[in-house]
Write an enzyme that holds these catalytic residues in place. Sequence first.
Site, PDB file in Angstrom:
ATOM      1  N   HIS A 174       0.829  -1.211   0.000  1.00  0.00           N
ATOM      2  CA  HIS A 174       0.000   0.000   0.000  1.00  0.00           C
ATOM      3  C   HIS A 174       0.863   1.260   0.000  1.00  0.00           C
ATOM      4  O   HIS A 174       0.997   1.955   1.008  1.00  0.00           O
ATOM      5  CB  HIS A 174      -0.941  -0.007   1.197  1.00  0.00           C
ATOM      6  CG  HIS A 174      -2.084  -0.944   1.033  1.00  0.00           C
ATOM      7  ND1 HIS A 174      -2.840  -1.417   2.094  1.00  0.00           N
ATOM      8  CD2 HIS A 174      -2.629  -1.517  -0.074  1.00  0.00           C
ATOM      9  CE1 HIS A 174      -3.783  -2.227   1.636  1.00  0.00           C
ATOM     10  NE2 HIS A 174      -3.662  -2.302   0.333  1.00  0.00           N
ATOM     11  N   CYS A 180       2.961 -11.900   2.658  1.00  0.00           N
ATOM     12  CA  CYS A 180       3.900 -11.840   3.777  1.00  0.00           C
ATOM     13  C   CYS A 180       3.782 -13.112   4.609  1.00  0.00           C
ATOM     14  O   CYS A 180       2.673 -13.529   4.958  1.00  0.00           O
ATOM     15  CB  CYS A 180       3.584 -10.622   4.643  1.00  0.00           C
ATOM     16  SG  CYS A 180       4.565 -10.548   6.163  1.00  0.00           S
ATOM     17  N   GLU A 234      -6.155  -7.871   3.390  1.00  0.00           N
ATOM     18  CA  GLU A 234      -5.698  -8.907   4.316  1.00  0.00           C
ATOM     19  C   GLU A 234      -6.884  -9.565   5.016  1.00  0.00           C
ATOM     20  O   GLU A 234      -6.910 -10.794   5.184  1.00  0.00           O
ATOM     21  CB  GLU A 234      -4.732  -8.317   5.344  1.00  0.00           C
ATOM     22  CG  GLU A 234      -4.172  -9.366   6.286  1.00  0.00           C
ATOM     23  CD  GLU A 234      -3.289  -8.799   7.370  1.00  0.00           C
ATOM     24  OE1 GLU A 234      -3.278  -9.389   8.466  1.00  0.00           O
ATOM     25  OE2 GLU A 234      -2.632  -7.757   7.149  1.00  0.00           O
ATOM     26  N   CYS A 286       2.026  -7.828  13.657  1.00  0.00           N
ATOM     27  CA  CYS A 286       3.368  -8.218  13.204  1.00  0.00           C
ATOM     28  C   CYS A 286       4.447  -7.413  13.924  1.00  0.00           C
ATOM     29  O   CYS A 286       4.203  -6.313  14.424  1.00  0.00           O
ATOM     30  CB  CYS A 286       3.481  -8.104  11.688  1.00  0.00           C
ATOM     31  SG  CYS A 286       3.990  -6.504  11.065  1.00  0.00           S
ATOM     32  N   SER A 343      -2.724   2.756   3.493  1.00  0.00           N
ATOM     33  CA  SER A 343      -1.818   1.950   4.319  1.00  0.00           C
ATOM     34  C   SER A 343      -2.317   1.972   5.758  1.00  0.00           C
ATOM     35  O   SER A 343      -2.194   2.978   6.456  1.00  0.00           O
ATOM     36  CB  SER A 343      -0.390   2.497   4.251  1.00  0.00           C
ATOM     37  OG  SER A 343       0.419   1.930   5.263  1.00  0.00           O
ATOM     38  N   SER A 344      -2.876   0.874   6.199  1.00  0.00           N
ATOM     39  CA  SER A 344      -3.448   0.798   7.542  1.00  0.00           C
ATOM     40  C   SER A 344      -2.417   1.130   8.606  1.00  0.00           C
ATOM     41  O   SER A 344      -2.686   1.890   9.541  1.00  0.00           O
ATOM     42  CB  SER A 344      -4.029  -0.599   7.792  1.00  0.00           C
ATOM     43  OG  SER A 344      -4.553  -0.713   9.089  1.00  0.00           O
ATOM     44  N   ASN A 345      -1.215   0.582   8.474  1.00  0.00           N
ATOM     45  CA  ASN A 345      -0.218   0.806   9.521  1.00  0.00           C
ATOM     46  C   ASN A 345       0.253   2.252   9.542  1.00  0.00           C
ATOM     47  O   ASN A 345       0.575   2.791  10.593  1.00  0.00           O
ATOM     48  CB  ASN A 345       0.947  -0.180   9.397  1.00  0.00           C
ATOM     49  CG  ASN A 345       1.891   0.136   8.259  1.00  0.00           C
ATOM     50  OD1 ASN A 345       2.828   0.911   8.407  1.00  0.00           O
ATOM     51  ND2 ASN A 345       1.649  -0.456   7.100  1.00  0.00           N
TER      52      ASN A 345
END
Length: 333
Positions: free
Chosen positions: A58, A113, A143, A211, A239-241
Site C-alpha cells: 500500500h 507476507c 488482508e 506483526c 496503508s493501515s499501519n
Amino acid sequence: MTTDMGMPPILSPEDAEKAVLLAAPRGYCAGVDRAVITVEKALDLYGAPVYVRKQIVHNKHVVADLESRGAIFVEELDEVPAGQTVVFSAHGVSPEVHRQAGERSLKTIDATCPLVTKVHHEAKRFAGEDYDILLIGHAGHEEVEGTAGEAPDHIQLVQSPADVPGIVVRDPKRVAWLSQTTLSVDETLETVAAIRERFPDLLDPPSDDICYATQNRQLAVKEISSAADLVIVVGSGNSSNSVRLVEVALEAGAKASYRVDDASEIDEAWLEGVRTVSVTSGASVPEALVDGVLAFLAERGYPDAQAVHSAEESLIFALPPELRRDLKAAGRV
C-alpha cells in the site's frame, strides 16, 4: 542526514530553536521488501508485463515505480490474460482466488507476507477444530478478505469494541480471535478485552498476530512523539499501519500529527511556531520519501535529524519458492 541517539536529547536554550527527531525503525519491513523484490525479479526474469493482483504493497510511489518497469496492477484475475504471470500481493488472498487462477491457467507467484500466511494457517486450524473465529480488522482490507476466505463459515469480522455486543456464536466456550497484522496494538488489545468480557473462555492465537514491524514502528513513534510539536508520518492513505501511526503519535502526546505521501503534501502552516518535528514512515515506504521530507525541513531551517532507536530489526524473508525455482533454473541465483 541523520545523527544517532538513544533517547530524545535535552536541548539547551541556545540550541533549542529547532530539532528533528527520526524514528528508528521505520519504513520497509521484511514482508514489504520481499514483495517488492519479488515483482522486480519477476520482471527481470520473465519480462514485461507481469500482472499483480491489487497493489503489491500500500504505497502509491512503489506502485507507480513498478508500473514504469512493466508491472500491470489489476483488481481481479479476470483482467489478466489466460496463461500470464500474476503476483499476489503482500496482503494475501483467499483459497477462492487461488482456485480462479488455476481455472485460467495463470502462472502464480505468491508474495503474501509470511506473517499473514501464519494468520491464514491459524484460521484454518481453528476452523478445523470447529471454533467460531472473531477476526479483528477493517472491513474491505485485502488482508481481512484473504484471511476470512480461509474459513468463511467460521469467521466473523469485529472492527471495534462497539461491535462486541452484536456478536453471535454457536458455543460461547469455543470462540477464538485473530487479527489483521497491521492494526494498532493498543486498539486491538482493547477489542480483545471487550470480547473476553463477553466470552471468558476466549482462545488466543498461539502468538500475537500484530506483526513485529507494526509493533516496532508504533513503539518508535511513541518514543519521538511525547515532546513533539509536530509528527509527520510518511505513508499512503490506504496503508493501515501508516494511518495508525498518526493515531499512536497523538495518543502519545504529540501536539499535532499528519500523514503525507511525500514532502509535496506538507502544509507550510503546520510548521508555524513548531520547534520539534518528529518524522517516521509506514512499513511500505521507501526511504527516499523520508529523505525528501528531511530535505524539505532542512530548507526551512531545521537541523539534521537525530535518529531515536527503539528496536533493531534483522529479519529477512526468502523469496517465494516458485520464483526461487525459476531463478535457479535460469542460473540467476
